[in-house]
Design a protein around this motif. Structure first.
Motif, PDB file in Angstrom:
ATOM      1  N   TYR A 195      27.547  -7.521  29.659  1.00  0.00           N
ATOM      2  CA  TYR A 195      27.656  -7.657  28.205  1.00  0.00           C
ATOM      3  C   TYR A 195      29.082  -7.352  27.758  1.00  0.00           C
ATOM      4  CZ  TYR A 195      26.821  -6.705  23.242  1.00  0.00           C
ATOM      5  OH  TYR A 195      26.883  -6.703  21.876  1.00  0.00           O
TER       6      TYR A 195
ATOM      7  N   GLY B 178      17.167 -12.552  25.200  1.00  0.00           N
ATOM      8  CA  GLY B 178      18.226 -11.551  25.153  1.00  0.00           C
ATOM      9  C   GLY B 178      17.692 -10.178  24.774  1.00  0.00           C
TER      10      GLY B 178
ATOM     11  N   LEU C 264      20.838  -9.721  23.279  1.00  0.00           N
ATOM     12  CA  LEU C 264      21.210  -8.601  24.151  1.00  0.00           C
ATOM     13  C   LEU C 264      21.658  -7.387  23.335  1.00  0.00           C
ATOM     14  CD1 LEU C 264      23.186 -10.435  26.990  1.00  0.00           C
ATOM     15  CD2 LEU C 264      21.087  -9.103  27.286  1.00  0.00           C
TER      16      LEU C 264
ATOM     17  N   GLY D 156      17.839  -6.921  27.116  1.00  0.00           N
ATOM     18  CA  GLY D 156      18.524  -5.735  26.624  1.00  0.00           C
ATOM     19  C   GLY D 156      17.670  -4.485  26.686  1.00  0.00           C
TER      20      GLY D 156
END
Length: 332
Positions: free
Chosen positions: A201, A188, A53, A192
């Motif tokens: 997050y 991730g 992320l 993101g």
């Protein structure tokens, strides 16, 4: 060099290495402490998803047009650093191939603390750099870790098969990319980039990350204690590698940066950032990824080399070295 030893002592006391040593001590004393496998799997998934992320968010917020060539260089460097370890450290007497490749993966991955350290020093030195240059880290970090996992998997597959010509390398590569570790990491990254996960997050992943990482370090330390005999005769090779590799990787990356500088006007400060992230070695994203992706590698080898020696070399030697080179170039 006068800064090296204080940084070395500081790294020994850092949570990453400190909890690893704690796990080693506990297991060495014969403790019956057990961490349930289900908890370990959840922690690993959480850590890898968070790392992905953070990389995806950084990529989404960067200027992709200007980032293109530096990002390509970062990808190539991440892969190349693993291959350098494969053909140098892995050839040293007594070194297990998977330990060498895992070490290369960790040195190819990026240390967030080292990246954070170089930016204010560039500001103090008055050296300009691109605002998006910090976003280069996932382009080096993720390819290095994935390459290490794939190379180790190919080696293990060949070893198990007994013959190199009959091994289906692409099947091994596919299995590696579909493994739980790499899947969580790439998931991730995709989330993101394609979504805006900042609220969850910041409120969930970021606050819990270091705590879960510390628990994972204890688990890895307990495993490492059972395999300390593997390192007693070869520890000096990891120490030598950890001293030399950051400087070598940094010069290689600085050279790549200068080529891009000539082609596109990429700043000298940007070259320094690229060199420093190449010189750094991961203490955050790397350990959980490699623990899940290369379970046969010895954590005390690659984490010890990276955290105890590699990071102090990168911060105390490589940052002032490349800033000094940049200053001398700008002065001419």
């Amino acid at each position: 060099m006068s800064d090296f030893f204080p940084l070395f002592l500081k790294q020994v006391q850092s949570p990453t290495l400190g909890f690893l040593i704690g796990g080693i001590i506990v297991a060495s004393l014969g403790s019956q402490l057990k961490i349930p496998d289900s908890i370990y799997k959840f922690i690993t998934f959480f850590l890898l998803l968070k790392v992905g992320l953070s990389g995806g968010i950084a990529i989404r917020k960067s200027n992709l047009a200007e980032l293109l060539l530096p990002a390509l260089a970062a990808v190539l460097l991440g892969i190349l650093i693993v291959l350098i370890a494969q053909y140098t450290l892995a050839r040293c007497s007594g070194i297990r191939f998977v330990d060498a490749v895992a070490t290369g993966g960790l040195f190819g991955a990026v240390s967030g603390s080292t990246l954070a350290a170089v930016l204010p020093q560039l500001d103090t030195a008055g050296i300009k750099y691109e605002a998006w240059s910090a976003a280069l880290y996932p382009f080096m970090d993720i390819p290095a870790l994935v390459t290490a996992i794939v190379v180790a998997s190919i080696y293990v597959g060949r070893k198990a098969d007994g013959t190199s010509e009959d091994v289906d390398i692409w099947a091994i590569v596919k299995d590696s990319l579909q493994s739980s570790a790499v899947t969580a990491l790439l998931l991730g990254v995709a989330l993101g980039i394609l979504t805006k996960p900042e609220p969850v997050y910041e409120s969930f992943f970021s606050p819990l990350f270091r705590g879960f990482l510390s628990i994972l370090m204890i688990i890895m330390g307990m495993e490492a204690a059972q395999r300390m005999n593997e390192l007693r005769k070869v520890a000096q090779w990891f120490a030598i590698y950890a001293l030399i590799a950051p400087i070598l990787h940094g010069f290689l990356a600085f050279g790549f940066g200068l080529v891009i500088h000539q082609l596109t006007g990429f700043s000298i400060g940007g070259c320094v950032v690229l060199a420093v992230i190449a010189a750094s070695s991961s203490d955050i994203s790397g350990p959980p990824t490699l623990r899940a992706g290369i379970p046969s590698a010895n954590p005390s080898a690659y984490i010890g080399a990276s955290t105890a020696i590699g990071t102090p070399v990168a911060i105390a030697i490589c940052i002032p070295l490349f800033i000094g080179i940049a200053q001398s170039m700008l002065a001419t």
